[in-house]
Structure formats: C-alpha cells, structure tokens
Scaffold this motif. Sequence first.
Motif, PDB file in Angstrom:
ATOM      1  N   ARG A 147       0.830  -1.206   0.000  1.00  0.00           N
ATOM      2  CA  ARG A 147       0.000   0.000   0.000  1.00  0.00           C
ATOM      3  C   ARG A 147       0.869   1.262   0.000  1.00  0.00           C
ATOM      4  O   ARG A 147       0.545   2.262  -0.650  1.00  0.00           O
ATOM      5  CB  ARG A 147      -0.941  -0.019   1.202  1.00  0.00           C
ATOM      6  CG  ARG A 147      -2.045  -1.059   1.098  1.00  0.00           C
ATOM      7  CD  ARG A 147      -3.151  -0.769   2.096  1.00  0.00           C
ATOM      8  NE  ARG A 147      -2.710  -0.966   3.457  1.00  0.00           N
ATOM      9  CZ  ARG A 147      -2.756  -2.142   4.091  1.00  0.00           C
ATOM     10  NH1 ARG A 147      -3.217  -3.218   3.474  1.00  0.00           N
ATOM     11  NH2 ARG A 147      -2.350  -2.246   5.338  1.00  0.00           N
ATOM     12  N   ILE A 148       1.974   1.196   0.740  1.00  0.00           N
ATOM     13  CA  ILE A 148       2.907   2.332   0.778  1.00  0.00           C
ATOM     14  C   ILE A 148       3.500   2.569  -0.601  1.00  0.00           C
ATOM     15  O   ILE A 148       3.627   3.710  -1.063  1.00  0.00           O
ATOM     16  CB  ILE A 148       4.009   2.069   1.828  1.00  0.00           C
ATOM     17  CG1 ILE A 148       3.411   2.138   3.240  1.00  0.00           C
ATOM     18  CG2 ILE A 148       5.157   3.071   1.680  1.00  0.00           C
ATOM     19  CD1 ILE A 148       4.303   1.560   4.306  1.00  0.00           C
ATOM     20  N   ASP A 149       3.850   1.494  -1.299  1.00  0.00           N
ATOM     21  CA  ASP A 149       4.420   1.622  -2.641  1.00  0.00           C
ATOM     22  C   ASP A 149       3.409   2.196  -3.623  1.00  0.00           C
ATOM     23  O   ASP A 149       3.765   2.975  -4.519  1.00  0.00           O
ATOM     24  CB  ASP A 149       4.926   0.261  -3.129  1.00  0.00           C
ATOM     25  CG  ASP A 149       6.196  -0.181  -2.420  1.00  0.00           C
ATOM     26  OD1 ASP A 149       6.868   0.677  -1.815  1.00  0.00           O
ATOM     27  OD2 ASP A 149       6.513  -1.383  -2.461  1.00  0.00           O
ATOM     28  N   SER A 168      10.162   7.579   1.605  1.00  0.00           N
ATOM     29  CA  SER A 168      10.868   8.782   1.157  1.00  0.00           C
ATOM     30  C   SER A 168      11.848   9.259   2.218  1.00  0.00           C
ATOM     31  O   SER A 168      12.854   9.892   1.916  1.00  0.00           O
ATOM     32  CB  SER A 168       9.863   9.895   0.859  1.00  0.00           C
ATOM     33  OG  SER A 168       9.100  10.203   2.017  1.00  0.00           O
ATOM     34  N   GLN A 169      11.547   8.946   3.486  1.00  0.00           N
ATOM     35  CA  GLN A 169      12.456   9.277   4.582  1.00  0.00           C
ATOM     36  C   GLN A 169      12.494   8.123   5.566  1.00  0.00           C
ATOM     37  O   GLN A 169      11.455   7.651   6.029  1.00  0.00           O
ATOM     38  CB  GLN A 169      12.011  10.537   5.321  1.00  0.00           C
ATOM     39  CG  GLN A 169      12.950  10.911   6.468  1.00  0.00           C
ATOM     40  CD  GLN A 169      12.445  12.077   7.290  1.00  0.00           C
ATOM     41  OE1 GLN A 169      11.398  12.649   7.011  1.00  0.00           O
ATOM     42  NE2 GLN A 169      13.174  12.438   8.328  1.00  0.00           N
ATOM     43  N   LEU A 170      13.700   7.633   5.848  1.00  0.00           N
ATOM     44  CA  LEU A 170      13.908   6.586   6.849  1.00  0.00           C
ATOM     45  C   LEU A 170      14.755   7.195   7.964  1.00  0.00           C
ATOM     46  O   LEU A 170      15.955   7.414   7.804  1.00  0.00           O
ATOM     47  CB  LEU A 170      14.612   5.381   6.238  1.00  0.00           C
ATOM     48  CG  LEU A 170      14.950   4.221   7.173  1.00  0.00           C
ATOM     49  CD1 LEU A 170      13.698   3.723   7.891  1.00  0.00           C
ATOM     50  CD2 LEU A 170      15.595   3.080   6.396  1.00  0.00           C
ATOM     51  N   HIS A 171      14.110   7.520   9.062  1.00  0.00           N
ATOM     52  CA  HIS A 171      14.764   8.183  10.193  1.00  0.00           C
ATOM     53  C   HIS A 171      15.049   7.126  11.253  1.00  0.00           C
ATOM     54  O   HIS A 171      14.130   6.561  11.850  1.00  0.00           O
ATOM     55  CB  HIS A 171      13.832   9.265  10.747  1.00  0.00           C
ATOM     56  CG  HIS A 171      14.473  10.159  11.755  1.00  0.00           C
ATOM     57  ND1 HIS A 171      14.764  11.498  11.509  1.00  0.00           N
ATOM     58  CD2 HIS A 171      14.885   9.923  13.035  1.00  0.00           C
ATOM     59  CE1 HIS A 171      15.327  12.025  12.587  1.00  0.00           C
ATOM     60  NE2 HIS A 171      15.406  11.093  13.520  1.00  0.00           N
ATOM     61  N   ILE A 172      16.313   6.851  11.474  1.00  0.00           N
ATOM     62  CA  ILE A 172      16.721   5.824  12.436  1.00  0.00           C
ATOM     63  C   ILE A 172      16.997   6.494  13.776  1.00  0.00           C
ATOM     64  O   ILE A 172      17.804   7.422  13.859  1.00  0.00           O
ATOM     65  CB  ILE A 172      17.974   5.085  11.950  1.00  0.00           C
ATOM     66  CG1 ILE A 172      17.707   4.446  10.584  1.00  0.00           C
ATOM     67  CG2 ILE A 172      18.399   4.028  12.958  1.00  0.00           C
ATOM     68  CD1 ILE A 172      18.952   3.958   9.901  1.00  0.00           C
ATOM     69  N   ARG A 173      16.324   6.032  14.807  1.00  0.00           N
ATOM     70  CA  ARG A 173      16.502   6.633  16.131  1.00  0.00           C
ATOM     71  C   ARG A 173      17.090   5.597  17.079  1.00  0.00           C
ATOM     72  O   ARG A 173      16.494   4.540  17.318  1.00  0.00           O
ATOM     73  CB  ARG A 173      15.178   7.162  16.677  1.00  0.00           C
ATOM     74  CG  ARG A 173      15.383   8.144  17.832  1.00  0.00           C
ATOM     75  CD  ARG A 173      14.195   9.099  17.922  1.00  0.00           C
ATOM     76  NE  ARG A 173      14.509  10.243  18.755  1.00  0.00           N
ATOM     77  CZ  ARG A 173      14.171  10.352  20.028  1.00  0.00           C
ATOM     78  NH1 ARG A 173      13.490   9.385  20.620  1.00  0.00           N
ATOM     79  NH2 ARG A 173      14.503  11.426  20.734  1.00  0.00           N
ATOM     80  N   GLY A 184       2.707   9.569  -6.059  1.00  0.00           N
ATOM     81  CA  GLY A 184       3.306  10.833  -5.651  1.00  0.00           C
ATOM     82  C   GLY A 184       3.128  11.173  -4.188  1.00  0.00           C
ATOM     83  O   GLY A 184       3.465  12.283  -3.767  1.00  0.00           O
ATOM     84  N   ILE A 185       2.593  10.229  -3.396  1.00  0.00           N
ATOM     85  CA  ILE A 185       2.392  10.463  -1.962  1.00  0.00           C
ATOM     86  C   ILE A 185       3.576   9.878  -1.207  1.00  0.00           C
ATOM     87  O   ILE A 185       3.766   8.663  -1.158  1.00  0.00           O
ATOM     88  CB  ILE A 185       1.076   9.825  -1.460  1.00  0.00           C
ATOM     89  CG1 ILE A 185      -0.114  10.376  -2.261  1.00  0.00           C
ATOM     90  CG2 ILE A 185       0.898  10.085   0.034  1.00  0.00           C
ATOM     91  CD1 ILE A 185      -1.422   9.685  -1.933  1.00  0.00           C
TER      92      ILE A 185
END
Length: 233
Positions: free
Chosen positions: A19-21, A54-59, A27-28
């Motif tokens: 679904r994300i793909d 589009s953004q992978l933020h590793i915490r 364009g979302i």
Amino acid sequence: MNSPAKNNYFAAMQQQLERIDCKRKSGIKQSLLLHACCAPCSSQVIELLASHFSQLHIRYYNPNIYPYSEYTRRLEELRKFLNEFPPAENIILEEAEYNQEEYFLATGTRDDSTLQNEAERGERCRRCYRFRMEESFRFASQHQFDYITTTLSISPHKDAQAINRIGEELEQQFRKQYPQSAPSYLFADFKKKEGFKRSLEISAEYGLYRQDYCGCIYSMRRNKQLTDNQQNT
C-alpha cells in the motif's frame, strides 16, 4: 490495520508495504521512524525498508544498554555501517538521550530480584520493549512520521508476538493523544524469510561487532553466568 491472522506479522508487513508503494507511485511520500537497537539487527531491516519510504529516520534510543561503553560501541558500529552502506539520501541517524535511570524506573527491575534473574523473553524484556517503543512513538507523533517500527523482531531471542502486540496498543494510545499526527505501526517479524540469516551475512560483509548479550546489566550478568557454567562443566 486489524491484527494479523495467526500472528503472521511478516505477511501483514508485506501488505502494508504494498500500500505504501502504491501511494509512492501516486506521488504520496511516506516517512518511517525506525527504532534501532544495534548495527547487526538494523542491517537487514534497513536493506529491506529503505526503498519503500521517502524518509527513513533511524533513532537510537537504548538507555537499557549497560555499561555506557557498550552503548557507545553499538552506536558507533551503527554509524560505521551507515557510512559504508550503499548511499541513500533518505536515511538519517539520530542518537536519543541516554539516561539509564529511565530504564530502571520504567521496568521496575532495580528492586525486583525475580525480574533481574529472568531469562530473556520474560516480563522484564516485555517492559523494556514497551519502554523504548513508547518513547519512539511519542517522538514519531510529535514529528509527524507516517509509520513507525522497531528492529527488535530480527532477533530469534526476542518475542515478536509481544513486540507487535505492544506496537498495536501504542498506536491506539497515541492516536488518542495525537489524533492528527500519530504514526501507523508497521507490523514486522524481520527474522522470517531468512531475515536473521541475512543480517548475519551483512554483519560478516561489513565486519560489524556482534554483541554476546542483549544489552541490560541483567542480561550481561546472566550471559556471564551461563558462560562460566559451560566452562566449568
């Protein structure tokens, strides 16, 4: 998303990623906050997920890890891996605050000998999962990430069912607190489909340090006891 049938968390994740793909192709853009515990556990997870977001933020939020030198060693290995991993502009690493007192307060282990002496996958570990995941959910809600998950389920020593159940519960909790910005929980059992095996391969390829205990002082003590017993038999 409803709870996966028969706890098939890997299949549930695949459906979510599809679904994300579809949204990405329309364009979302979608962002993910990934709670990471160490470089070896993060390696396969990052390889699997990076292309979907589009953004992978590793915490890196792990005040459970003892001693502090071990905490910093695992963090530096994660930095090393990301510096050598095929470049991806959408990957960001952030270190959260290290305050071990927060871990003791959240898990109630300091004065509970039963919790201290438990084997891994017990109540102490479940409290630790929730403690780190809850703080990660709070950060993700405040910074408006679309999704959140954790690397914890890559380990065969971790209880994936408990991790995902906590993730579901926290999603509902934070949707009430942050109705406009709470993230969706990305189901995962990263060790499935040879995911753990792949993490071993990547660790060997990049020469990553693989620790011999989970992280907390109690797992360190238990591992030492088991090692000593094996040497004495």
